[in-house]
Write a protein that holds these residues in place. Structure first.
Motif, short mmCIF file in Angstrom:
data_model
loop_
_atom_site.label_atom_id
_atom_site.label_comp_id
_atom_site.label_asym_id
_atom_site.label_seq_id
_atom_site.Cartn_x
_atom_site.Cartn_y
_atom_site.Cartn_z
N LEU A 1 -39.47 -67.97 -51.95
CA LEU A 1 -40.68 -68.79 -52.08
C LEU A 1 -41.85 -68.04 -52.69
O LEU A 1 -42.88 -68.64 -52.99
CB LEU A 1 -41.07 -69.34 -50.70
N GLY A 2 -41.69 -66.73 -52.83
CA GLY A 2 -42.78 -65.94 -53.39
C GLY A 2 -43.96 -65.83 -52.46
O GLY A 2 -45.12 -65.88 -52.90
N ILE A 3 -43.69 -65.73 -51.16
CA ILE A 3 -44.77 -65.62 -50.17
C ILE A 3 -44.45 -64.46 -49.22
O ILE A 3 -43.29 -64.05 -49.12
CB ILE A 3 -44.95 -66.93 -49.37
N PRO A 4 -45.46 -63.95 -48.50
CA PRO A 4 -45.19 -62.84 -47.56
C PRO A 4 -44.28 -63.28 -46.41
O PRO A 4 -44.23 -64.46 -46.04
CB PRO A 4 -46.58 -62.48 -47.04
N GLU A 5 -43.60 -62.30 -45.86
CA GLU A 5 -42.65 -62.57 -44.78
C GLU A 5 -43.36 -63.22 -43.58
O GLU A 5 -42.81 -64.11 -42.93
CB GLU A 5 -41.98 -61.26 -44.38
N GLY A 6 -44.57 -62.75 -43.28
CA GLY A 6 -45.30 -63.32 -42.15
C GLY A 6 -45.61 -64.79 -42.36
O GLY A 6 -45.59 -65.59 -41.41
N THR A 7 -45.87 -65.17 -43.60
CA THR A 7 -46.13 -66.58 -43.90
C THR A 7 -44.87 -67.41 -43.71
O THR A 7 -44.93 -68.55 -43.23
CB THR A 7 -46.65 -66.72 -45.35
N VAL A 8 -43.72 -66.81 -44.05
CA VAL A 8 -42.46 -67.52 -43.83
C VAL A 8 -42.28 -67.79 -42.33
O VAL A 8 -41.91 -68.90 -41.92
CB VAL A 8 -41.27 -66.69 -44.35
N ARG A 9 -42.53 -66.77 -41.52
CA ARG A 9 -42.39 -66.95 -40.06
C ARG A 9 -43.27 -68.10 -39.57
O ARG A 9 -42.86 -68.92 -38.75
CB ARG A 9 -42.77 -65.66 -39.34
N SER A 10 -44.48 -68.14 -40.08
CA SER A 10 -45.41 -69.19 -39.67
C SER A 10 -44.90 -70.56 -40.11
O SER A 10 -44.95 -71.53 -39.34
CB SER A 10 -46.79 -68.89 -40.29
N GLU A 11 -44.41 -70.64 -41.34
CA GLU A 11 -43.92 -71.92 -41.86
C GLU A 11 -42.73 -72.40 -41.04
O GLU A 11 -42.62 -73.58 -40.70
CB GLU A 11 -43.52 -71.79 -43.34
N VAL A 12 -41.82 -71.50 -40.73
CA VAL A 12 -40.64 -71.87 -39.95
C VAL A 12 -41.07 -72.32 -38.55
O VAL A 12 -40.56 -73.32 -38.02
CB VAL A 12 -39.65 -70.68 -39.87
N PHE A 13 -42.00 -71.61 -37.98
CA PHE A 13 -42.47 -71.95 -36.64
C PHE A 13 -43.04 -73.36 -36.61
O PHE A 13 -42.68 -74.18 -35.75
CB PHE A 13 -43.54 -70.93 -36.21
N HIS A 14 -43.90 -73.68 -37.54
CA HIS A 14 -44.54 -75.00 -37.54
C HIS A 14 -43.53 -76.11 -37.85
O HIS A 14 -43.59 -77.20 -37.26
CB HIS A 14 -45.70 -75.03 -38.54
N ALA A 15 -42.62 -75.82 -38.75
CA ALA A 15 -41.60 -76.83 -39.07
C ALA A 15 -40.73 -77.09 -37.86
O ALA A 15 -40.42 -78.25 -37.52
CB ALA A 15 -40.75 -76.34 -40.24
N ARG A 16 -40.33 -76.03 -37.17
CA ARG A 16 -39.49 -76.20 -36.00
C ARG A 16 -40.19 -77.01 -34.92
O ARG A 16 -39.59 -77.84 -34.26
CB ARG A 16 -39.13 -74.83 -35.43
N ARG A 17 -41.46 -76.72 -34.74
CA ARG A 17 -42.19 -77.42 -33.69
C ARG A 17 -42.19 -78.92 -33.97
O ARG A 17 -41.97 -79.74 -33.07
CB ARG A 17 -43.62 -76.89 -33.61
N ALA A 18 -42.39 -79.29 -35.22
CA ALA A 18 -42.40 -80.72 -35.56
C ALA A 18 -41.01 -81.33 -35.40
O ALA A 18 -40.86 -82.42 -34.82
CB ALA A 18 -42.89 -80.89 -37.00
N LEU A 19 -39.99 -80.64 -35.90
CA LEU A 19 -38.65 -81.21 -35.88
C LEU A 19 -38.05 -81.21 -34.48
O LEU A 19 -37.33 -82.14 -34.10
CB LEU A 19 -37.75 -80.45 -36.85
N ARG A 20 -38.35 -80.19 -33.71
CA ARG A 20 -37.83 -80.15 -32.34
C ARG A 20 -38.42 -81.26 -31.49
O ARG A 20 -37.75 -81.84 -30.64
CB ARG A 20 -38.13 -78.80 -31.70
N GLY A 21 -39.67 -81.57 -31.74
CA GLY A 21 -40.28 -82.68 -31.02
C GLY A 21 -39.55 -83.97 -31.31
O GLY A 21 -39.25 -84.75 -30.40
N LEU A 22 -39.20 -84.15 -32.57
CA LEU A 22 -38.48 -85.36 -32.95
C LEU A 22 -37.11 -85.40 -32.28
O LEU A 22 -36.68 -86.43 -31.76
CB LEU A 22 -38.33 -85.39 -34.47
N LEU A 23 -36.42 -84.25 -32.29
CA LEU A 23 -35.10 -84.22 -31.67
C LEU A 23 -35.18 -84.47 -30.17
O LEU A 23 -34.33 -85.15 -29.60
CB LEU A 23 -34.45 -82.85 -31.93
#
Lengths: 197, 117
Positions: free
Chosen positions: A166-188
């Motif tokens: 994605l051309g972004i820092p590793e820490g930003t990836v962690r943040s993106e994954v965290f927020h995506a998971r929070r949204a999707l896990r709520g749905l599940l």
């Protein structure tokens, strides 16, 4: 990433070839070698494209663009690095380009059988309904977040590899994954609580 | 499914991953690849031709590099031209006079010798 069991004999030998070996053979003009590479990564490329685009036909067009683009750029690939992230970057970019070109956003029509709760006749229909809800939920996320969570939780790439995709820092990836998971896990979680089972 | 993730959780979530995989996976990968390869072969500037042209370019560049390298190596190993070589090449009655005379040459003689050459 390839997950199919290896067939016996010659096919097993081919399946055991590394990505770098297949790339080298492709550059020597071996069309079959590129076919093997494409089969190895087709599912992942199609999933990444679908995470970005939503529509399955658009996603397949973008996935084809990605593989053909990879073929043209194959000499730029550094065989000392893993092939998957290199290809995923091309796939994500191809999908993004296609989404930008798309003038009218098309959405998949909801399956009439699953629009209303209480009309879920079997497990297969339930799975399809859950899939639809997940795709809808994904489509609400920022594009980079979608790709990040799919590459991490579905395709098994590391944060560092996704950062290169994605051309972004590793820490930003962690943040993106965290927020995506929070949204999707709520749905599940809602699905499990409200589901008929 | 895993509990609420920590911000820096580095482990994939198998349950979420499986659900997403099911939601995003299309069928018939083999057919998809076959269609892609047909498209590659049918492209106006066929991708395989592009690869072949790159290969030809690479071969031409390698041949040129080999020629240049050979020339440079050849120059490096051949002996340098010595003063004797020059004198022998310029051997003649007047040039012998320059070499054997104990006196410095008259400039007009040198100029006339140069004009002869």
């Amino acid at each position: 990433m390839a997950s199919d069991p290896q067939p016996p004999g010659e096919a097993a030998r081919i399946a055991a070839e590394t990505d770098a070996e297949l790339v080298a053979r492709t550059l020597d003009g071996d069309r079959a070698a590129f076919g093997i590479l494409a089969e190895r990564y087709a599912a992942s490329v199609r999933r990444v494209a679908r995470a970005v685009l939503g529509d399955p036909d658009d996603a397949d067009d973008a996935a084809q663009d990605a593989l053909l683009g990879a073929l043209i750029k194959l000499r730029q690939y550094d065989p000392r690095r893993p092939f998957g992230p290199w290809l995923m970057r091309i796939a994500a970019n191809a999908a993004t380009d296609r989404r930008r070109r798309r003038r009218v956003r098309r959405t998949e029509p909801l399956d009439g059988n699953v629009v209303a709760r209480g009309m879920l006749p079997d497990a297969d229909t339930q799975r399809r309904a859950l899939g639809q809800r997940l795709r809808d939920a994904l489509s609400q996320l920022p594009e980079r977040r979608r790709v990040a969570v799919v590459l991490f939780d579905v395709e098994g790439y590391s944060h560092a590899e996704i950062g290169r995709v994605l051309g972004i820092p590793e820490g930003t990836v962690r943040s993106e994954v965290f927020h995506a998971r929070r949204a999707l896990r709520g749905l599940l979680a809602d699905w499990r609580e409200e589901g008929p089972e | 499914m895993s509990p609420e993730p920590m911000p820096f959780d580095h482990r994939p979530d198998p349950a979420l991953g499986a659900a997403l995989r099911q939601a995003l996976t299309a069928d018939d990968d083999a057919g998809f690849v076959a269609r892609m390869l047909v498209r590659a072969a049918q492209a106006p500037a066929a991708h395989w031709d592009i690869l072949a042209s790159w290969a030809r370019t690479g071969i031409a560049a390698a041949a040129l590099a080999a020629l240049v390298a050979g020339f440079l190596v050849g120059r490096a190993v051949s002996p340098a031209t010595s003063l004797d070589d020059v004198l022998v090449a310029a051997a003649g009655p007047s040039s012998q006079a320059f070499v054997t005379s104990l006196r410095p040459p008259d400039p007009s003689v040198v100029l006339s010798f140069a004009e002869e050459r």
